[in-house]
Design a protein around this motif. Structure first.
Motif, PDB file in Angstrom:
ATOM      1  N   GLY B  71       0.656  -0.705   0.277  1.00 53.78           N
ATOM      2  CA  GLY B  71       0.003   0.460   0.303  1.00 53.78           C
ATOM      3  C   GLY B  71       0.929   1.280  -0.308  1.00 53.78           C
ATOM      4  O   GLY B  71       2.485   0.875  -0.276  1.00 53.78           O
ATOM      5  N   SER B  91      -4.978   6.084  -0.308  1.00 57.17           N
ATOM      6  CA  SER B  91      -5.505   5.696  -1.334  1.00 57.17           C
ATOM      7  C   SER B  91      -5.361   6.259  -2.491  1.00 57.17           C
ATOM      8  O   SER B  91      -5.173   8.033  -2.926  1.00 57.17           O
ATOM      9  CB  SER B  91      -6.681   5.557  -1.893  1.00 57.17           C
ATOM     10  N   ARG B  92      -4.261   5.736  -3.551  1.00 55.84           N
ATOM     11  CA  ARG B  92      -4.184   7.124  -4.661  1.00 55.84           C
ATOM     12  C   ARG B  92      -4.669   6.973  -5.729  1.00 55.84           C
ATOM     13  O   ARG B  92      -5.059   8.072  -5.946  1.00 55.84           O
ATOM     14  CB  ARG B  92      -2.343   6.503  -5.634  1.00 55.84           C
ATOM     15  N   SER B  93      -5.873   6.117  -5.963  1.00 51.10           N
ATOM     16  CA  SER B  93      -6.776   6.289  -6.778  1.00 51.10           C
ATOM     17  C   SER B  93      -7.661   6.793  -6.312  1.00 51.10           C
ATOM     18  O   SER B  93      -8.195   7.754  -7.079  1.00 51.10           O
ATOM     19  CB  SER B  93      -7.277   4.479  -6.825  1.00 51.10           C
ATOM     20  N   ARG B  94      -8.709   6.373  -4.977  1.00 52.51           N
ATOM     21  CA  ARG B  94      -9.429   7.739  -4.074  1.00 52.51           C
ATOM     22  C   ARG B  94      -8.803   8.991  -3.933  1.00 52.51           C
ATOM     23  O   ARG B  94     -10.096   9.464  -3.523  1.00 52.51           O
ATOM     24  CB  ARG B  94     -10.530   6.417  -3.562  1.00 52.51           C
ATOM     25  N   TRP B  98      -7.657   5.124   4.206  1.00 49.46           N
ATOM     26  CA  TRP B  98      -8.657   4.306   4.084  1.00 49.46           C
ATOM     27  C   TRP B  98      -7.828   3.570   5.672  1.00 49.46           C
ATOM     28  O   TRP B  98      -6.575   3.031   5.149  1.00 49.46           O
ATOM     29  CB  TRP B  98      -8.618   3.478   3.336  1.00 49.46           C
ATOM     30  N   LYS B 100      -7.447  -0.102   7.089  1.00 50.21           N
ATOM     31  CA  LYS B 100      -7.977  -1.901   5.797  1.00 50.21           C
ATOM     32  C   LYS B 100      -8.510  -2.516   7.299  1.00 50.21           C
ATOM     33  O   LYS B 100      -8.503  -2.279   8.991  1.00 50.21           O
ATOM     34  CB  LYS B 100      -6.205  -2.775   6.193  1.00 50.21           C
TER      35      LYS B 100
END
Lengths: 154, 154
Positions: B71, B91-94, B98, B100
């Motif tokens: 991550g 989160s790189r995309s969101r 987050w 876990k």
């Protein structure tokens, strides 16, 4: 191999040093230009590269499961790792390929490579000769623990 | 700590979402703004972050040494991981934090954290509840081996 001049020193390099990418030609440690990667297209299309064209490569000792180090690979570094039996990285600081062990003798013999579920990390299982870390420790994490609060299931 | 503005958004970022940084405030999964990181300054100064302000975090099962996943953490995610007993990523995309297991129940209890020799990778040893991978496999690398040429010492 090449008519290209050697690249200027990497970190402070001005324009002219291309960012790594699947299609670029890049200088290796000897200053040679290397061809575009022959990485199979299904693997290339599954890779999720960062802004510099790289994915993270976790290197693990195959028989003890020790995590030895983390390096970076572009398509060409991965292709060389998959096809030569030796691990090749792309150095972010020096902006060149480096094959682990060429100067230190601390070769990493490839045992397996797996890509993770979202394509931004590789797990490279190896047989590590000697120290994986350039500082002389077996792994790059030895003796570098941080103070943490540990957790346990309630 | 700083009067510096947040860095420009990362390339794929929607307008107005700052890239992660030690000094930025960022929305978490619930949309809350979180304070600047309280990461100890000696650790913050040793971290070598990528262009998005992140370092790679390798997650390893503490007793079997399985590599579970990789991550990404910024300073604040690392600070939360070090101080709460639970692993938090960025989160790189969101573009949000987050923790876990909050939605899946597949909590990662922190056992230790180490920083590597050059500060661009973390090894987080955990006790993983259930599957580490969102696809349901124990690790994010299970069943995802690539065809490689293996190497052995001459």
């Amino acid at each position: 191999m090449s008519e290209q001049p050697a690249p200027s020193p990497a970190p402070a390099s001005p324009a002219g040093v291309p960012a790594p990418s699947a299609d670029a030609t890049l200088p290796d440690a000897a200053g040679n230009r290397v061809p575009s990667s022959a990485l199979p297209s299904d693997i290339a299309s599954a890779l999720k590269r960062d802004g510099a064209g790289l994915v993270a490569a976790i290197v693990q000792q195959h028989d003890t499961n020790e995590v030895l180090m983390l390096g970076w690979m572009d398509d060409e570094a991965l292709n060389r790792t998959m096809t030569t039996g030796r691990v090749t990285f792309y150095s972010r600081s020096r902006q060149e390929y480096w094959r682990k062990g060429d100067t230190s003798g601390h070769v990493q013999w490839v045992k397996s490579v797996a890509m993770d579920c979202d394509g931004d990390a590789l797990l490279v299982r190896v047989d590590q000769v000697g120290a994986a870390c350039h500082t002389g420790t077996r792994t790059c994490f030895d003796g570098r623990s941080l103070d943490v609060v540990t957790g346990t299931a309630e």
